[in-house]
Design an enzyme around this catalytic site. Sequence first.
Site, PDB file in Angstrom:
ATOM      1  N   GLU A   1      10.108   1.633   2.468  1.00 57.88           N
ATOM      2  CA  GLU A   1       8.748   1.605   3.017  1.00 57.88           C
ATOM      3  C   GLU A   1       8.501   0.388   3.893  1.00 57.88           C
ATOM      4  O   GLU A   1       7.693   0.457   4.819  1.00 57.88           O
ATOM      5  CB  GLU A   1       7.726   1.648   1.874  1.00 57.88           C
ATOM      6  CG  GLU A   1       7.780   2.904   1.049  1.00 57.88           C
ATOM      7  CD  GLU A   1       7.528   4.160   1.862  1.00 57.88           C
ATOM      8  OE1 GLU A   1       6.603   4.155   2.701  1.00 57.88           O
ATOM      9  OE2 GLU A   1       8.261   5.153   1.673  1.00 57.88           O
TER      10      GLU A   1
ATOM     11  N   GLU B   1       0.838  -1.210   0.000  1.00 64.77           N
ATOM     12  CA  GLU B   1       0.000   0.000   0.000  1.00 64.77           C
ATOM     13  C   GLU B   1       0.872   1.259   0.000  1.00 64.77           C
ATOM     14  O   GLU B   1       0.599   2.223  -0.718  1.00 64.77           O
ATOM     15  CB  GLU B   1      -0.916  -0.011   1.220  1.00 64.77           C
ATOM     16  CG  GLU B   1      -1.767   1.229   1.393  1.00 64.77           C
ATOM     17  CD  GLU B   1      -1.724   1.749   2.810  1.00 64.77           C
ATOM     18  OE1 GLU B   1      -1.352   2.917   3.008  1.00 64.77           O
ATOM     19  OE2 GLU B   1      -2.067   0.975   3.731  1.00 64.77           O
TER      20      GLU B   1
END
Length: 976
Positions: free
Chosen positions: A146, A71
Amino acid sequence: MSSLITGQVYSGFQVMHQEYIREIESSVYTMEHQQSGARLLYVQNQDDNKVFSVTFRTPPADSTGVFHILEHSVLCGSDKYPVKEPFVELLKGSMKTFLNAFTFGDKTMYPVASRNEQDFANLMEVYLDSVFQPNIYSQREIFEQEGWHYELPRSGDELIYKGVVYNEMKGSYSSPVTVLIDRIKKSLYPDTVYRHSSGGDPEHIPALTYEQFLEAHSRYYHPSNSYFYLYGDLNIEAKLQLIHEEYLSRYNRKDIDTGIALQQPTGITGLTAEYPILETETAADKTYVSLNYVIGTSLDRELNLAFAILKSMLMDSNAAPLKQALLESGLGKDVVSFYSDSMVQPMLGIALTHSNPSAKEAFVNLVRTTLSRLAADGLDEKLVLAAVNSKEFELREADFNQYPKGLTYNMEVMKAWLYDGLPSTYLEYEAAIASIREQSANRYFERLIETYLLNSDHCSVVVLKPSQTLAADKEAAARSFLAEYKASLTPVQREELVLNTEKLLARQNRPDAAEDLQKLPKLSLQDIDRSAPPGVPTKEHRLDGIRVLHHEAAAGTIAYIKLYWDTRVLAAEQIPYLELLARVLGQLETAAYSIEELTSEIGITTGGIRFQNEIFGAGTAGEGSYQPKFSARIKVMQGNIGGSLKLLHELLYNSNLNNLSKLQEIVRREASGMEAMLNQKGNEIAAGRVLSYFTDRGMYEEQLGGMAYYRFIKELASRIDQQAELLADTLKEICGLLFNTQNVTLSVTGTLDTYAEFTAHLAQLDLRDQQVQFLPLLSALDQAGNEGFMSASQVQYVVKGYDFTKLGFAYSGKLQVLKRILSLTYLWNAVRVKGGAYGGNLVLRRDGVLLFTSYRDPNLQETLEIYDRAYLFAGEFAADEEEMTKAIIGTLAMVDQPLSPGAQGRQADRHYFEQITAADLQQERNEILSTTSGDIRQYAGLLQAVTQQNYFCVVGNESKLKSVRDLFGSLEELVK
C-alpha cells in the site's frame, strides 16, 4: 429512539451535553468514554441511512504520507478478520450506502453508512477492528503493497519503486492544481503541520520506514486521540456497548500531544515553484499566479460562513466584481478561487490561470485596488442579498449528491470538534445567517475586506510556472538514484530484494483461507428486499401544448424544474457550440437586466439556474440509438416559481449574444478550462475517446466534452478576435432552432403544492412555438483509433472496450454481477494490488457498452494484457453459494443507493426517456438475484469477444507511451 440523560454513563460513556439542533431536526449528544478518553457524538433523528465513523487527529510531521498509507493499510486485515482485504470483502457483499476512508491535512476518517441494520452492525465491527487491531504489525508486506517498496523481480532487472499510494500520489502531483495547493500551504503555514503533504509527496514517500509507519499507528490510533460519530435512527445503547466492550475497555487514558499549533502571522510572503509539462509544449500562458490569505480560525462559525459568502460575491457569480476585473485585465485567460475551512486556520485563494510570470505584480495590484474600491464604495446591495440567499438555500436544501447526509454532517462537525471547539458549531447556521443578514446593511462585508484582505498580515503570493524539463529531470534522478543504490548492494543484498519481491507477490497471489473468510460478518439474501425499490411516480400531462412530467416527491418547499430540448434540430457542425451555449447563457446581460442585475435576480429568486447537455439512451424504436438533449435546470422555493420561469424566458430569448467582447472572454476561459481538465481527468478522456470509436452516443459526447471538443474550442479561441461576430450569429441561429415548444419536455419534481404553483405560472415561461425538423444523428465510424495521448503525467489511464450487443450478446442484470466480481476480484488484484495502480474497474451499461479502465496506473502494456486475460478468469470462475450471495448483495447495493428528491426526479426523467419501466427494473433485479457462478463462466465468451475487437486508448507519460509506440494507431500530445 433512545432517550439519553445528561450526566448518566452508558457502557462507559458519560453524556456530557445534549441539545436539539433545529436546522437538522436532530438531538445531539456529546459523550466521553471515561476510561479511555475517547470522544463520541451521537446525532439522533429518524434518518434510516445510518452513519458511523471514527476519526483520529493526525498532524503530519513530514511529507512521507504516513497517515495516507496507514489509511490504506489498516483496512488490509485485522485481528478478528485476518483476510488480506476485509475492506474489499465488505465492498463485495455489503448493502452499504457509503464505505471508504479519507486522509485530510490534519485528520484521518473512517466512515461507513447503511440503511440495513444488520449490515450497519457488520460494517461497524469490521472498521473498529481494522483501526484498533490491524495486521500491519505482523505483516510488513501490507506496508510495502500500500505504501512503497523496492521492486526487483530478478537480480538483473532494473530496480523500481512500487506501491499503491506512491503511484496514486505520482498521479496527483502530475496535476498543476495539486502542486499549486501544496505550495500555497507551504507559503502560508511555514511553521505548522499544513506545510507538509499529508497524502505524501512521491519524492518523499520512499523515505518512510516500516518502523516509522508502525510508530505512527501506535501513537495516533489510540482512543484518547479519537472522535467517534454515530448518526440516524439506531439503538445507541447497543452501539455504545459494542464499542466499549469489544475495544475501548482495553485502553486507559493516554496523554497524546496531537494539538495543532496556530501559524503566527507571516506578513506577505512569496514562493515560486514549477510543475511539469511536455518538452514540446509551449510554456507561454501556462503560469498560475495566486494571492492567498489566512482567515481567522475555524472555530468562528459566523466568520467562516461570511467568508464563504464573500468569496462567492467576489469570485463565483457571473457578476462577481473581482472576477470581472481580473478577466477584463487580460492578465490571464481564467481565474479560480477557493475557500477552505477544514483546517484550524482557514485559507482563501484567488488565482490567475493560463497566465505568465510577468503578470505577478500587476495581478496583485489589481486585486488590491479592486478590493479597495469595493470596500470604499460599498458592495451592491442586491449582489449581497443574492449571495446570502444562495448560501441559505444551499444549507436548507442539504443535497450532498453521493454522500449520505449524516456523513456530510460528520465532516462539518470536525471543522470545530477537531480543534477542541463545540461539535455542534457547524451543524447550526440560522443564527449566523441572521446575524450576517442584519449586519450586511452596515458595511459588514466591506469591513471583512478591509480587516482580513486589505490589512492582512498573513498572506502570500505563489507563482507556479510550467517546466518543460521537470518531469524528465525527476524521472532521470529517480532512476539514477535507484541504479546507484542497486549498484551499492552486495549480491546477497540484491538477492534479498528479489526474495522480498517474491514474498510480496506470493502474499498477493495467495487466496484467503476459507476459515478466515468465514470470520467476516455477512448478510444473507433473506436480509434483502426482492422487490425493486419504487421510484417517484411520474405523471405525464399536456399543458399549453407542452409535454410536462410531474414527479411527486417529498421535497418540502423546493421545486426542481427541468426543461429538455431535443437537439436533433441542429446540424452536425453546430453540435460543439451547444457546450459553449451552456456556458454563455447566464453570463451575458439581457434586454431587461445588466449582468449584475441578472445575477442578483437569479440569486434572490432561485437556488440556481443551470444549463447543460445530457444524452439519454435509446427510447422509442426508430428514433435512434441515443437521445441528445440540451437542458435547463431551476431549483426554486415555493412562492418564487413564477419569477423563476420569467427569468428563464429572459435568459433564453433576450440574452445579448451581440456582446462580442464577453463572448471572446468566455471562449478563452473555456479553452483554458478544458486544458486544465485534460491534465486532471485522463481516465475520462481515454474512456470518452474509446466510446467515440464504436458508439454513436460516444461520438456525440466527444463533441461536447472530450478531445474533439478540446480541439474545437482551442481552435476557436485561437481565432476568436476575428470570428466573434460569426460565433454570435451561430449561437443566435442555434437558439432560434432550439428553444420552442415543439421539441421540449418539461419536468417538475416536488409536492402537489409546488406543482400546482408551477401550473398556475407556466404561462410566464412563454416558450415560442414553431415547427421543427429533426436531422440525422451523429454516428460512429466503428473503427479502432487506438490513440495514445502523451502528457507530463507520471502515470497512465488505460481504457479498452467495445459494444457487446454488436457481437450478438444481450444485456441482462446478471452482467452487473459480472461487473462487480471482475472489478473487486480480478481487476482489483491484478491492476491495483499487484500492478500498483490506484484503481481498476469495469464499466458496463444497458446499451451494450463494456469498458475496462485503470486509474493512476504505472503500467500500460501489462494492463492491456490483464484486460485480455479477463475471459480466462471468468471461464474458470468457481464460487460457492456464499461467495455468490456476497456478489449479488454488493451488486444490489449499487442499485439501491438512496437518492435526494432532486436526484429522484433526474432518475425518473432518465427512465421516462429511455422507457425503462418498473417491470424492467424488477426483471433486472430478478436476474441479479438469480445469478450463479455458471452464469459468470458463460460470459467468458462475451469478454473475449469484446477484448478481441482491440479498441483502446491510453492517456499518460510521454516516454512510457513512446516505448510501446507500435501499439498505437497514433500518438499525439494531450495538450498542444
